[in-house]
Design an enzyme around this catalytic site. Structure first.
Site, PDB file in Angstrom:
ATOM      1  N   CYS B 104      26.149  37.227  17.710  1.00 39.58           N
ATOM      2  CA  CYS B 104      25.908  38.655  17.596  1.00 39.58           C
ATOM      3  C   CYS B 104      25.150  39.034  18.855  1.00 39.58           C
ATOM      4  CB  CYS B 104      25.097  38.977  16.338  1.00 39.58           C
ATOM      5  SG  CYS B 104      24.502  40.681  16.326  1.00 39.58           S
ATOM      6  N   CYS B 107      22.204  42.000  18.240  1.00 40.00           N
ATOM      7  CA  CYS B 107      20.948  41.615  17.567  1.00 40.00           C
ATOM      8  C   CYS B 107      21.117  40.149  17.213  1.00 40.00           C
ATOM      9  CB  CYS B 107      20.621  42.532  16.388  1.00 40.00           C
ATOM     10  SG  CYS B 107      21.966  43.032  15.305  1.00 40.00           S
ATOM     11  N   SER B 108      21.187  39.783  15.955  1.00 37.12           N
ATOM     12  CA  SER B 108      21.392  38.378  15.620  1.00 37.12           C
ATOM     13  C   SER B 108      22.033  38.263  14.245  1.00 37.12           C
ATOM     14  CB  SER B 108      20.066  37.607  15.654  1.00 37.12           C
ATOM     15  OG  SER B 108      19.442  37.699  16.911  1.00 37.12           O
ATOM     16  N   CYS B 109      23.030  39.100  13.962  1.00 42.34           N
ATOM     17  CA  CYS B 109      23.695  39.085  12.653  1.00 42.34           C
ATOM     18  C   CYS B 109      24.230  37.680  12.373  1.00 42.34           C
ATOM     19  CB  CYS B 109      24.825  40.107  12.631  1.00 42.34           C
ATOM     20  SG  CYS B 109      24.225  41.806  12.801  1.00 42.34           S
TER      21      CYS B 109
END
Lengths: 232, 205, 232, 205
Positions: B104, B107-109
């Site tokens: 991601c 962000c950091s999905c």
């Protein structure tokens, strides 16, 4: 916004560093912060798009100098203050002064706001196989259209169904529901033509982020023409 | 400041979070027991063992594999797996000629119900920035050298879909049970930064 | 490289901060650093493209957390060590340990290196009025083609003459001499179509960064055809 | 850390530069007197007064103005102005309908011989990032509100050319001498972030 968070394709972050047997949280406060943010979102004090945008609004130098949950803390505090749930002063008095964001929240993009009239549109404009181009949008507000995809051509591979557009949802705009597609981009299109031929990036993109590829005759047009011919 | 997005030195964040939590509790905005429950869930209940069960079942049950690739959310629910960041799961399958990788960039999905919370490296700036631009170089740093003729597919989770990779079943596992197979499946293999090594001889059975 | 230095068009750096009656240097060491770098470049220990690239190779979080002359210091130390002029150990022993760069210097782009055969090309490929597109190049090494211009269409407005290409010069490559043009880009092309119609950005671009705009018939081709017709 | 690229708190840089200078001098790589001379040049000799002289002459000498717009390097050399970062000067002229602004998004290139070393704000991340994307918004922060129908031209100094803006000659300056006019010309007006105010009544005739 074209923030530092939009880092796909950037260089300069050095080599990957890994940790052995990593815990879920590296400190008690990380777990608490994770839980607080989830609970506040779950209870509707702010939505996930507002939260992401608040993270994006952390000034770039601070963003890069923060750990993951430090960014969550900054973002939660920013939103609590902006929404008047807890005042800046209350937080300051307790020794938890919120850090000022790089820009205010009220940056609803003109284009996004205007198109609110389309809120009910749920018919898919594209179908798998359609050639598209990611639009060159640069809203000052929140978007999930990464810079590295913009102005590049891809192919619709899958229709994920209907979702609310983050670009308005992060700014209190009308809930624009529309199709989200998995779009395939060749590495040779996104990066150098010298990139490996057999590398592809699949990006999930809302319909508003896409336009028919003007360079190739739209399959849609082709299909319509065919249908028209059959009817005759 | 390593560009790694993680510091080991304690910071003011601990005190700020403590103050914030106290303030929110006083105002009745958050329930401390609800916070405890969330922390406990992600520390003890949700993690890559869930994903490993899914992968092992996909390897041994062709009908399940088919359902998983068609609708991963529904398929993992059969195993009692569901939750936040797993509402729209997508499973992508590695083969000898195609290797998948998830990231991601914005962000950091990450697919929490099947993989737990992401490791620090997945959230790091190096991973987020490089996965879409130089996946081969990045995988090399993970110790995974892919032949040039293997196609790489990178999945950037920029919307609500959360991806997991179904790694290739390693050689030397014929006749192993679903439970034994699940033991072999690593988190890294389900992100797509590693392959699963064949089991050490005689280690299981 | 797609480094943080390439920040044209980014958001998240907050408002502008100005200082009244600013001195040339804010501290003695700033003046010394400025002079040292200029002298080292003037004496040929490294060239200005190598120096710029060394600044770009400062890890992004450190880049944003440094002042201007702190970046000069990091870059000068990186180059002195890489070129073996002063060893890392000598600097360490004196309490001036160089900070490791995010990537090594030897990142001469394959494409750039290959095209070394063109070193003697000095005929201009474009003329004022020609429509061009900035190529979508993403070299891992040094370039002066900003990301925000890539894949966008502009018009050649002026031919500045012949200069050495930084992309090879920063990496010890052959001195590729070629024309540099002032290229006009509309804000509506670079950013949103909603950008003001009467804003334009002029970017100086080396010939290797440009391709004829495939969307519009090249004026060049038109001129040639005309000339051909006249001859007949 | 303000995103401003400048700190007022002293840092380790002072000690590191001192150590580096001593080391380079010991090895005979740099001559301390040459360093002194460079610092002195930019502290006392080179600065925006040079550019102001150029602008005032352009306002009063039409032939010079023409030479300046055609080849600024040669034109400023007539006034004895030359030096590093001034080898390829370009002058762009403001008019009632066109406003010019200079920036270097990739580093902080600036026409040293005519304007001196750039101020911290010119080197700041805010200026470098926003000048090309939102020049009107940026100019507003400088207190310069341009009418919507004024065309803005931003010059990004990404190659060897170094730009200076010839601001508009303000009203109320008829009959002033070149020297008097030069007094009115500010650095900011030659970067394009300000206009020149008409002289205060009676201050200079």
């Amino acid at each position: 916004m074209n923030g530092i968070h939009d880092m796909g394709g950037m260089d300069g972050f050095g080599p990957l560093v890994r940790e052995k047997d990593e815990p879920a949280f590296h400190a008690n406060w990380e777990g608490r912060m994770f839980a607080i943010a989830n609970l506040l979102i779950g209870q509707g004090y702010f939505n996930v798009d507002e939260f992401r945008h608040a993270i994006e609004r952390i000034p770039a130098p601070r963003y890069l100098d923060s750990t993951y949950y430090e960014r969550w803390l900054d973002a939660a505090q920013t939103l609590l203050a902006e929404k008047g749930v807890v005042t800046r002063e209350e937080m300051e008095q307790r020794g938890a002064a919120p850090h000022p964001p790089s820009q205010p929240a009220a940056a609803l993009d003109k284009t996004a706001a205007k198109s609110g009239k389309d809120a009910a549109r749920v018919r898919a404009k594209f179908r798998p196989g359609d050639r598209v181009v990611a639009r060159n949008l640069h809203p000052f507000g929140h978007t999930r259209l990464a810079r590295y995809a913009r102005a590049h051509r891809g192919i619709i591979r899958h229709d994920h169904g209907v979702y609310v557009l983050p670009d308005t949802n992060a700014h209190g705009g009308p809930p624009r529901r529309q199709h989200v597609y998995s779009v395939e981009f060749k590495a040779t299109e996104l990066w150098d033509t010298g990139a490996p031929q057999n590398e592809r990036v699949y990006i999930d993109l809302w319909e508003d982020y896409l336009a028919p590829d003007p360079k190739t005759p739209a399959r849609r047009a082709g299909r319509k023409a065919q249908r028209g011919r059959k009817r005759r | 400041m390593t560009g790694n997005g993680h510091r080991t030195i304690p910071t003011g964040a601990a005190l700020r979070v403590k103050a914030l939590e106290a303030l929110l509790e006083e105002k009745g905005l958050v329930d401390p027991q609800a916070l405890d429950a969330i922390v406990d869930t992600y520390e003890t209940k949700v993690g890559p063992r869930n994903g490993a069960r899914v992968v092992a079942k996909a390897w041994t049950d062709p009908a399940f594999r088919k359902r998983l690739l068609a609708d991963a959310t529904a398929a993992v629910a059969e195993l009692g797996i569901a939750g936040p960041e797993g509402e729209h799961l997508v499973a992508v399958e590695n083969t000898p000629s195609v290797h998948n990788l998830i990231v991601c960039t914005l962000c950091s999905c990450y697919p929490w119900p099947v993989l737990g919370l992401p490791p620090v490296w997945y959230k790091s700036f190096a991973y987020r920035s490089r996965a879409v631009r130089d996946p081969r170089g990045l995988l090399r740093e993970f110790g995974l050298e892919l032949p040039d003729d293997v196609e790489i597919r990178v999945w950037d989770a920029s919307a609500e879909q959360r991806y997991m990779v179904i790694p290739e079943r390693p050689a030397g596992t014929v006749g192993m049970s679903e439970e034994e197979l699940a033991e072999l499946v690593t988190r890294d293999s389900m992100v797509g930064v590693a392959k699963i090594a064949p089991p050490a001889r005689g280690s299981s059975r």
